[in-house]
Write a protein that holds these residues in place. Structure first.
Motif, PDB file in Angstrom:
ATOM      1  N   LEU A 118      33.158  46.779  39.920  1.00 38.75           N
ATOM      2  CA  LEU A 118      34.242  45.933  40.181  1.00 38.75           C
ATOM      3  C   LEU A 118      33.702  44.364  39.731  1.00 38.75           C
ATOM      4  CD1 LEU A 118      35.464  47.066  43.658  1.00 38.75           C
ATOM      5  CD2 LEU A 118      36.594  47.683  41.575  1.00 38.75           C
ATOM      6  N   MET A 119      32.901  43.952  39.700  1.00 41.55           N
ATOM      7  CA  MET A 119      32.228  42.665  39.483  1.00 41.55           C
ATOM      8  C   MET A 119      32.138  42.692  37.964  1.00 41.55           C
ATOM      9  SD  MET A 119      29.069  40.455  40.353  1.00 41.55           S
ATOM     10  CE  MET A 119      29.291  40.301  42.171  1.00 41.55           C
ATOM     11  N   TYR A 120      31.968  43.743  37.133  1.00 40.10           N
ATOM     12  CA  TYR A 120      32.014  43.792  35.753  1.00 40.10           C
ATOM     13  C   TYR A 120      33.316  43.717  35.127  1.00 40.10           C
ATOM     14  CZ  TYR A 120      31.415  45.218  30.999  1.00 40.10           C
ATOM     15  OH  TYR A 120      31.322  45.449  29.788  1.00 40.10           O
ATOM     16  N   ALA A 121      34.338  44.278  35.869  1.00 39.52           N
ATOM     17  CA  ALA A 121      35.684  44.288  35.752  1.00 39.52           C
ATOM     18  C   ALA A 121      36.211  42.726  35.625  1.00 39.52           C
ATOM     19  CB  ALA A 121      36.599  45.171  36.391  1.00 39.52           C
ATOM     20  N   MET A 122      35.897  42.301  36.870  1.00 41.73           N
ATOM     21  CA  MET A 122      36.344  40.854  37.215  1.00 41.73           C
ATOM     22  C   MET A 122      35.704  39.858  36.141  1.00 41.73           C
ATOM     23  SD  MET A 122      35.218  37.609  38.525  1.00 41.73           S
ATOM     24  CE  MET A 122      33.723  38.087  39.511  1.00 41.73           C
ATOM     25  N   ILE A 123      34.596  39.805  35.898  1.00 41.38           N
ATOM     26  CA  ILE A 123      34.050  38.993  34.834  1.00 41.38           C
ATOM     27  C   ILE A 123      34.606  39.201  33.454  1.00 41.38           C
ATOM     28  CG2 ILE A 123      31.727  38.276  33.434  1.00 41.38           C
ATOM     29  CD1 ILE A 123      30.249  39.050  36.020  1.00 41.38           C
ATOM     30  N   GLY A 124      34.843  40.614  32.872  1.00 40.76           N
ATOM     31  CA  GLY A 124      35.400  40.868  31.565  1.00 40.76           C
ATOM     32  C   GLY A 124      36.964  40.244  31.354  1.00 40.76           C
ATOM     33  N   SER A 125      37.876  40.717  32.261  1.00 42.29           N
ATOM     34  CA  SER A 125      39.403  40.451  32.095  1.00 42.29           C
ATOM     35  C   SER A 125      40.124  40.276  33.270  1.00 42.29           C
ATOM     36  CB  SER A 125      39.697  41.691  31.028  1.00 42.29           C
ATOM     37  OG  SER A 125      39.804  42.713  31.773  1.00 42.29           O
ATOM     38  N   ARG A 126      39.692  40.341  34.338  1.00 38.14           N
ATOM     39  CA  ARG A 126      40.403  40.343  35.674  1.00 38.14           C
ATOM     40  C   ARG A 126      40.089  39.261  36.596  1.00 38.14           C
ATOM     41  NH1 ARG A 126      42.956  45.418  35.852  1.00 38.14           N
ATOM     42  NH2 ARG A 126      44.144  44.518  37.475  1.00 38.14           N
ATOM     43  N   PRO A 127      40.818  38.106  36.303  1.00 39.85           N
ATOM     44  CA  PRO A 127      40.694  37.029  37.198  1.00 39.85           C
ATOM     45  C   PRO A 127      41.346  37.410  38.568  1.00 39.85           C
ATOM     46  CG  PRO A 127      42.304  36.472  35.488  1.00 39.85           C
ATOM     47  CD  PRO A 127      41.452  37.679  35.018  1.00 39.85           C
ATOM     48  N   ASP A 128      42.352  38.344  38.575  1.00 45.08           N
ATOM     49  CA  ASP A 128      42.860  38.631  39.908  1.00 45.08           C
ATOM     50  C   ASP A 128      42.183  39.321  40.924  1.00 45.08           C
ATOM     51  OD1 ASP A 128      42.831  40.763  37.801  1.00 45.08           O
ATOM     52  OD2 ASP A 128      44.359  41.978  38.722  1.00 45.08           O
ATOM     53  N   LEU A 129      40.687  39.633  40.424  1.00 41.12           N
ATOM     54  CA  LEU A 129      39.992  40.300  41.300  1.00 41.12           C
ATOM     55  C   LEU A 129      38.834  39.144  41.831  1.00 41.12           C
ATOM     56  CD1 LEU A 129      38.717  43.569  39.712  1.00 41.12           C
ATOM     57  CD2 LEU A 129      40.853  43.082  41.243  1.00 41.12           C
ATOM     58  N   ALA A 130      38.940  38.135  41.393  1.00 44.81           N
ATOM     59  CA  ALA A 130      37.798  37.021  41.520  1.00 44.81           C
ATOM     60  C   ALA A 130      37.665  36.821  43.133  1.00 44.81           C
ATOM     61  CB  ALA A 130      38.040  35.810  40.926  1.00 44.81           C
ATOM     62  N   TYR A 131      38.758  36.444  43.987  1.00 42.65           N
ATOM     63  CA  TYR A 131      38.483  36.127  45.287  1.00 42.65           C
ATOM     64  C   TYR A 131      37.936  37.573  45.949  1.00 42.65           C
ATOM     65  CZ  TYR A 131      39.240  35.154  49.989  1.00 42.65           C
ATOM     66  OH  TYR A 131      39.080  35.067  51.470  1.00 42.65           O
ATOM     67  N   ALA A 132      38.759  38.579  45.675  1.00 42.18           N
ATOM     68  CA  ALA A 132      38.190  39.537  46.577  1.00 42.18           C
ATOM     69  C   ALA A 132      36.753  39.998  46.309  1.00 42.18           C
ATOM     70  CB  ALA A 132      39.100  40.871  46.116  1.00 42.18           C
ATOM     71  N   ILE A 133      36.351  40.005  45.077  1.00 42.74           N
ATOM     72  CA  ILE A 133      34.947  40.202  44.763  1.00 42.74           C
ATOM     73  C   ILE A 133      34.012  39.229  45.448  1.00 42.74           C
ATOM     74  CG2 ILE A 133      33.264  40.379  43.068  1.00 42.74           C
ATOM     75  CD1 ILE A 133      35.380  42.830  43.011  1.00 42.74           C
ATOM     76  N   CYS A 134      34.445  38.103  45.398  1.00 47.74           N
ATOM     77  CA  CYS A 134      33.818  36.961  46.039  1.00 47.74           C
ATOM     78  C   CYS A 134      33.431  37.266  47.571  1.00 47.74           C
ATOM     79  CB  CYS A 134      34.254  35.600  45.928  1.00 47.74           C
ATOM     80  SG  CYS A 134      33.681  34.105  47.129  1.00 47.74           S
ATOM     81  N   LEU A 135      34.430  37.824  48.299  1.00 50.26           N
ATOM     82  CA  LEU A 135      34.473  38.142  49.508  1.00 50.26           C
ATOM     83  C   LEU A 135      33.342  39.116  49.797  1.00 50.26           C
ATOM     84  CD1 LEU A 135      35.397  37.561  52.470  1.00 50.26           C
ATOM     85  CD2 LEU A 135      37.322  39.198  51.783  1.00 50.26           C
ATOM     86  N   VAL A 136      33.646  40.353  49.220  1.00 48.84           N
ATOM     87  CA  VAL A 136      32.838  41.762  49.653  1.00 48.84           C
ATOM     88  C   VAL A 136      31.431  41.375  49.031  1.00 48.84           C
ATOM     89  CG1 VAL A 136      34.992  43.155  49.615  1.00 48.84           C
ATOM     90  CG2 VAL A 136      33.492  42.504  47.446  1.00 48.84           C
TER      91      VAL A 136
END
Length: 328
Positions: A118-136
């Motif tokens: 999931l982190m790979y997707a967030m770094i590439g093109s998905r800022p919408d995942l940033a907070y959720a990934i930061c949390l988990v």
């Protein structure tokens, strides 16, 4: 300049991004070369590049990659949700007794693998995942069932949002504009706050981050001030690379929804209450004084960085996505 930084065809390597080479003396005759761009790129590092030259639109999509992630973790038939994190999930570190109970139950669950995917997707093109990934990601060394439930919630969100793209549109300017925010004392273990920022160049989203602050803020003003400082450092880097590539970028705009933090960045009127703040954080005042950054007040409901610091209701979250051009 070292010889290896310039090839025999006259290209110069960027000092700010080693993957970028450029040649030419003016903006009209500049040529930019990206090392990883071989011909008309259609797919790179798991991202599909979708172009509409007539409309001047380019999209980055990781839809195919995310569908594979859902299959890998047996979530391809799950029920979709509308936000990447459930605001009711309040995660904290385990006690020793809880850890002993949770470890056997998590031994066969691929928590770290899922978070990494999931982190790979967030770094590439998905800022919408940033907070959720930061949390988990905070609990990757000591996962538990509640943390795994949070990861599965993110996957359920992606079930309904695999085709969301980071969209770039043609612009007649290259202005740099940032948005920053913080959520005070959100960390349940050490009461640290979360900082979030996102930057746009020419109206297109190019940089984002969500992270725990390194020290405990003693007030909401201090937390917002530290978020301003972190965002300013990113803005300076973007300003340098744009200037190096020949674009006019003498200053950049930084939006913040805390009036008290803005006042503190412009002067020391709150000195008695903020003199404990580390000197390195105050460097933003120098940036303001020399005109490198123009800090502007923005209403919380218009600040897209809000989604990088907390879980938001659906309408507020979708409003942030539209502002950042994270759309289907």
């Amino acid at each position: 300049m070292l010889a290896r930084d310039r090839d025999r065809r006259g290209f110069h390597r960027s000092v700010n991004d080693p993957c970028v080479y450029h040649k030419g003396s003016t903006i009209d005759d500049q040529i930019f070369l990206l090392l990883y761009d071989l011909g008309p790129a259609t797919r790179i590092l798991g991202m599909d590049i979708i172009r509409d030259r007539e409309k001047g639109v380019l999209k980055l999509s990781q839809g195919r990659y995310l569908k594979q992630v859902l299959r890998t973790f047996n979530m391809d038939d799950c029920k979709a949700v509308v936000s990447p994190i459930n605001s009711a999930m309040k995660l904290r570190s385990f006690t020793q007794e809880e850890l002993i109970r949770e470890e056997p139950l998590m031994s066969s669950i691929p928590y770290a693998s899922a978070v990494g995917s999931l982190m790979y997707a967030m770094i590439g093109s998905r800022p919408d995942l940033a907070y959720a990934i930061c949390l988990v990601n905070r609990f990757i060394a000591k996962p538990g069932r509640d943390r795994w439930a949070a990861v599965k919630w993110i996957l359920r969100y992606l079930k309904g949002a695999t085709e969301v793209c980071l969209t770039f549109t043609r612009s007649d300017h290259m202005n740099i504009e940032g948005f920053c925010d913080s959520d005070y004392a959100t960390d349940r273990d050490r009461s640290r706050s979360v900082s979030g920022y996102v930057f746009q160049v020419g109206g297109n989203t190019v940089s984002w981050r969500s992270s725990l602050q390194h020290v405990v803020a003693l007030s909401t003003t201090e937390a917002e001030y530290m978020a301003l400082t972190e965002a300013a450092k990113e803005g300076i880097w973007l300003q340098k690379i744009c200037s190096e590539l020949g674009f006019d970028s003498e200053s950049f705009k930084l939006n913040c929804d805390s009036q008290s933090a803005i006042c503190l960045a412009k002067n020391s009127v709150h000195h008695d209450r903020t003199k404990h703040i580390a000197t390195k954080v105050h460097f933003i005042r120098d940036l303001v004084n020399d005109g490198s950054v123009n800090i502007t007040k923005i209403h919380t409901t218009l600040n897209p960085a809000d989604m990088l610091t907390k879980g938001l209701p659906r309408n507020a979250f979708e409003k942030c996505l539209v502002t950042l051009k994270v759309i289907t």
